[in-house]
Design a protein around this motif. Sequence first.
Motif, PDB file in Angstrom:
ATOM      1  N   VAL A   1      18.081  67.763  -1.561  1.00  0.00           N
ATOM      2  CA  VAL A   1      17.518  66.617  -0.846  1.00  0.00           C
ATOM      3  C   VAL A   1      17.797  66.750   0.646  1.00  0.00           C
ATOM      4  CG1 VAL A   1      17.569  64.110  -0.587  1.00  0.00           C
ATOM      5  CG2 VAL A   1      17.784  65.135  -2.865  1.00  0.00           C
ATOM      6  N   LYS A   2      16.732  66.775   1.448  1.00  0.00           N
ATOM      7  CA  LYS A   2      16.882  66.909   2.897  1.00  0.00           C
ATOM      8  C   LYS A   2      16.927  65.551   3.589  1.00  0.00           C
ATOM      9  CE  LYS A   2      16.582  69.175   6.926  1.00  0.00           C
ATOM     10  NZ  LYS A   2      16.446  68.037   7.854  1.00  0.00           N
ATOM     11  N   PHE A   3      16.182  64.567   3.070  1.00  0.00           N
ATOM     12  CA  PHE A   3      16.075  63.288   3.781  1.00  0.00           C
ATOM     13  C   PHE A   3      17.384  62.501   3.695  1.00  0.00           C
ATOM     14  CE2 PHE A   3      14.316  62.579  -0.476  1.00  0.00           C
ATOM     15  CZ  PHE A   3      14.951  61.431  -0.899  1.00  0.00           C
ATOM     16  N   THR A   4      17.580  61.635   4.694  1.00  0.00           N
ATOM     17  CA  THR A   4      18.849  60.909   4.812  1.00  0.00           C
ATOM     18  C   THR A   4      18.694  59.396   4.687  1.00  0.00           C
ATOM     19  OG1 THR A   4      18.608  60.878   7.226  1.00  0.00           O
ATOM     20  CG2 THR A   4      19.867  62.698   6.267  1.00  0.00           C
ATOM     21  N   SER A   5      17.476  58.910   4.555  1.00  0.00           N
ATOM     22  CA  SER A   5      17.291  57.464   4.462  1.00  0.00           C
ATOM     23  C   SER A   5      15.957  57.142   3.785  1.00  0.00           C
ATOM     24  CB  SER A   5      17.317  56.818   5.857  1.00  0.00           C
ATOM     25  OG  SER A   5      16.218  57.271   6.637  1.00  0.00           O
ATOM     26  N   PHE A   6      15.840  55.871   3.396  1.00  0.00           N
ATOM     27  CA  PHE A   6      14.618  55.343   2.804  1.00  0.00           C
ATOM     28  C   PHE A   6      14.051  54.254   3.717  1.00  0.00           C
ATOM     29  CE2 PHE A   6      17.046  56.983  -0.738  1.00  0.00           C
ATOM     30  CZ  PHE A   6      16.095  57.515  -1.606  1.00  0.00           C
ATOM     31  N   ILE A   7      12.739  54.095   3.695  1.00  0.00           N
ATOM     32  CA  ILE A   7      12.071  52.997   4.383  1.00  0.00           C
ATOM     33  C   ILE A   7      11.092  52.354   3.398  1.00  0.00           C
ATOM     34  CG2 ILE A   7      10.534  52.316   6.282  1.00  0.00           C
ATOM     35  CD1 ILE A   7      11.537  54.727   7.849  1.00  0.00           C
ATOM     36  N   ILE A   8      11.103  51.036   3.320  1.00  0.00           N
ATOM     37  CA  ILE A   8      10.070  50.348   2.542  1.00  0.00           C
ATOM     38  C   ILE A   8       8.854  50.267   3.455  1.00  0.00           C
ATOM     39  CG2 ILE A   8       9.476  48.313   1.185  1.00  0.00           C
ATOM     40  CD1 ILE A   8      11.933  49.958   0.215  1.00  0.00           C
ATOM     41  N   THR A   9       7.902  51.179   3.253  1.00  0.00           N
ATOM     42  CA  THR A   9       6.782  51.314   4.174  1.00  0.00           C
ATOM     43  C   THR A   9       5.653  50.325   3.892  1.00  0.00           C
ATOM     44  OG1 THR A   9       6.289  53.276   2.810  1.00  0.00           O
ATOM     45  CG2 THR A   9       7.085  53.660   5.023  1.00  0.00           C
TER      46      THR A   9
ATOM     47  N   ILE B   1      21.370  61.539  -1.607  1.00  0.00           N
ATOM     48  CA  ILE B   1      21.426  62.002  -0.221  1.00  0.00           C
ATOM     49  C   ILE B   1      22.668  62.854  -0.008  1.00  0.00           C
ATOM     50  CG2 ILE B   1      21.750  61.204   2.161  1.00  0.00           C
ATOM     51  CD1 ILE B   1      19.939  58.853   1.495  1.00  0.00           C
ATOM     52  N   GLY B   2      22.473  64.010   0.630  1.00  0.00           N
ATOM     53  CA  GLY B   2      23.575  64.939   0.870  1.00  0.00           C
ATOM     54  C   GLY B   2      23.660  66.060  -0.145  1.00  0.00           C
ATOM     55  N   SER B   3      22.848  66.001  -1.206  1.00  0.00           N
ATOM     56  CA  SER B   3      22.855  67.071  -2.197  1.00  0.00           C
ATOM     57  C   SER B   3      22.077  68.273  -1.669  1.00  0.00           C
ATOM     58  CB  SER B   3      22.264  66.583  -3.515  1.00  0.00           C
ATOM     59  OG  SER B   3      20.901  66.227  -3.346  1.00  0.00           O
TER      60      SER B   3
ATOM     61  N   GLN C   1      21.014  47.967  -1.013  1.00  0.00           N
ATOM     62  CA  GLN C   1      21.919  48.404   0.059  1.00  0.00           C
ATOM     63  C   GLN C   1      23.374  48.199  -0.342  1.00  0.00           C
ATOM     64  OE1 GLN C   1      20.194  45.933   3.208  1.00  0.00           O
ATOM     65  NE2 GLN C   1      19.516  47.793   4.281  1.00  0.00           N
ATOM     66  N   ARG C   2      23.653  47.085  -0.998  1.00  0.00           N
ATOM     67  CA  ARG C   2      25.028  46.842  -1.448  1.00  0.00           C
ATOM     68  C   ARG C   2      25.489  47.905  -2.445  1.00  0.00           C
ATOM     69  NH1 ARG C   2      23.316  41.195  -1.822  1.00  0.00           N
ATOM     70  NH2 ARG C   2      24.224  40.030  -0.098  1.00  0.00           N
ATOM     71  N   GLN C   3      24.543  48.470  -3.178  1.00  0.00           N
ATOM     72  CA  GLN C   3      24.874  49.509  -4.157  1.00  0.00           C
ATOM     73  C   GLN C   3      24.918  50.902  -3.526  1.00  0.00           C
ATOM     74  OE1 GLN C   3      25.913  48.399  -7.039  1.00  0.00           O
ATOM     75  NE2 GLN C   3      25.339  46.333  -6.371  1.00  0.00           N
ATOM     76  N   GLY C   4      24.841  50.979  -2.195  1.00  0.00           N
ATOM     77  CA  GLY C   4      25.025  52.239  -1.492  1.00  0.00           C
ATOM     78  C   GLY C   4      23.762  52.934  -1.044  1.00  0.00           C
ATOM     79  N   MET C   5      22.599  52.315  -1.241  1.00  0.00           N
ATOM     80  CA  MET C   5      21.349  52.960  -0.854  1.00  0.00           C
ATOM     81  C   MET C   5      21.090  52.739   0.632  1.00  0.00           C
ATOM     82  SD  MET C   5      17.650  52.643  -2.668  1.00  0.00           S
ATOM     83  CE  MET C   5      16.382  53.864  -2.352  1.00  0.00           C
ATOM     84  N   ASN C   6      20.753  53.805   1.347  1.00  0.00           N
ATOM     85  CA  ASN C   6      20.514  53.726   2.786  1.00  0.00           C
ATOM     86  C   ASN C   6      19.044  53.389   3.049  1.00  0.00           C
ATOM     87  OD1 ASN C   6      20.729  53.875   5.548  1.00  0.00           O
ATOM     88  ND2 ASN C   6      20.613  56.108   5.638  1.00  0.00           N
ATOM     89  N   VAL C   7      18.735  52.083   3.067  1.00  0.00           N
ATOM     90  CA  VAL C   7      17.394  51.604   3.402  1.00  0.00           C
ATOM     91  C   VAL C   7      17.432  51.185   4.864  1.00  0.00           C
ATOM     92  CG1 VAL C   7      15.559  49.962   2.870  1.00  0.00           C
ATOM     93  CG2 VAL C   7      17.057  50.803   1.037  1.00  0.00           C
ATOM     94  N   GLU C   8      16.721  51.916   5.712  1.00  0.00           N
ATOM     95  CA  GLU C   8      16.832  51.673   7.151  1.00  0.00           C
ATOM     96  C   GLU C   8      15.699  50.834   7.720  1.00  0.00           C
ATOM     97  OE1 GLU C   8      16.161  54.722  10.003  1.00  0.00           O
ATOM     98  OE2 GLU C   8      15.128  56.030   8.596  1.00  0.00           O
TER      99      GLU C   8
ATOM    100  N   GLY D   1      12.918  68.604  -0.289  1.00  0.00           N
ATOM    101  CA  GLY D   1      13.650  69.414   0.683  1.00  0.00           C
ATOM    102  C   GLY D   1      12.963  69.523   2.018  1.00  0.00           C
ATOM    103  N   HIS D   2      11.841  68.819   2.188  1.00  0.00           N
ATOM    104  CA  HIS D   2      11.091  68.887   3.443  1.00  0.00           C
ATOM    105  C   HIS D   2      10.708  67.483   3.901  1.00  0.00           C
ATOM    106  CE1 HIS D   2      10.608  72.905   1.604  1.00  0.00           C
ATOM    107  NE2 HIS D   2      10.716  73.315   2.849  1.00  0.00           N
ATOM    108  N   LEU D   3      11.685  66.608   3.911  1.00  0.00           N
ATOM    109  CA  LEU D   3      11.534  65.240   4.386  1.00  0.00           C
ATOM    110  C   LEU D   3      12.750  64.860   5.206  1.00  0.00           C
ATOM    111  CD1 LEU D   3      10.417  63.417   1.083  1.00  0.00           C
ATOM    112  CD2 LEU D   3       8.957  63.788   3.083  1.00  0.00           C
TER     113      LEU D   3
END
Length: 360
Positions: free
Chosen positions: A157-165, A152-154, A192-199, A99-101
Motif C-alpha cells: 500500500v503506497k497511499f497514506t490517507s483516505f478522502i470521502i470524495t 497504511i504503511g504495509s 477516525q476513532r478506530q485509527g483510520m486516517n480520513v483527511e 501501490g500507485h496512489l
Amino acid sequence: PPGPEASDATALGCLSGALPFVDNDSGGYTRAMGNIARAHTAFYQWAHSEESPLGNPRIGVAHNVAWNSPANAWNVRHQAQAKVTENLFKFAFIDDIQGHLDWLGLNYYGKELIGDSGPVISPTEEYSESGRCIYPDGLYDTLMQFHTRYPIGSDKVKFTSFIITENGVSDSTDILRPSYLIEHLLAIREAQRQGMNVEGYIHWTISDNWEWADGYCPKFGLVDVDRSSTDFTRKTRPSYDLWTDIVGNRQVTQAQRDNAWSLVHHAFVAQLQRPFCRAVDGKNGLDMPKNRTFVVKDWRFSKLSSIEDSGCYYTSWINEHNLARKVAVDPHETCNILPTDKRPGCSGEVEMYRMRRCPG
C-alpha cells in the motif's frame, strides 16, 4: 444509461474473466478495467519520475463504493450475487493500483440490496430520490473494510490517507438531508476513532445538478435550482445553513442530531409523501418523479462510541432479535417501530431497546 436491456448471456460475456466461474479474460469489463489500471499506473510512475514537471504531486482516485447486501438474506442466489458484486466492484480495481496512489478517495451514497439481477427497491427501507438506500452504518463498515484490507504503511500500500470524495442525498424536501449529513459525518468520525486516517470530506453537492444517468429528477443540492426560470433562480435549503454551521464550528452537536432526526420522525409518523425518481425495478431512473411515502424506520448511525459535545446520549432504537434488519415496516404490515408510535391497524408489535451512553 440508455440502451438495450442486457441479457444474462451478454452480462456473462462482458464480465468474463472477472467472475470466478468464467475463466477467460476476453470480457469487455475485464479489458476496460485492466486498461484503466495500466493507464493510471503509467501516469503515476511518470508523474513521480525525474522527467515529470509536476514536482511532488499527490495523486489519487475517486472510487465508487456501496454496502452490498442480499435482498433476501436467506436466498442463496442473492447471497452469491452480493458477494460477487462486493469483490468485483469494490476491491478489484484498488487491488490493482494500491501501490500507485498517494491517497484513496471513496464515494459512498448508501446500501444496495442485491437481488437476482441487480439492485432492488424494498418497501421497508428508506431511499434517496435516486434510489440509494440510506444506511450510515454501511459507510462506517465500508471504511473499516478498506482500513483492514489496505493497511497504511504495509509493503503493497503506497497511499497514506483516505478522502470521502462524494457523499450526499437527493432530497428535494430537505427532510432527509440534515439527518443524512449528520449521521454520515458521525460514521466517519467513528472510523477516525478506530485509527483510520480520513483527511477530507466532500459533500455532494452545492446545487442541484444533472445526474449522469438520472437527469434533473433527483435533487442533490444544498441549494435549490429553479430550472423553469430563465435565470435558473437559486435558493438555499435549510440544510445549507446546517452545513455552514457544522463547517464553521468543526463539530456536530447532540442538539443538531436530535433536531435533524425530528424532521424525519415527523414525516414518517405523519405518513408524508415525497418525490421518488427510481422505477420499481430498482434499475431505471424516472424523468418525472412518482410519490413515495416516508418509511417508518430508524436508520441513524448505530455504532457511535462517544459524542463531540458534553453530556450523555442515546443510541438509535434496535430490535434485539434482528439487529441486521433493525425493524422497518409499511402501513399494511406491522406498524410499531418506536414505543411511542402506536398506529391503528397494526398486526403485531416488536420489542425494541436503545442504550444510554455517557463520555468517560
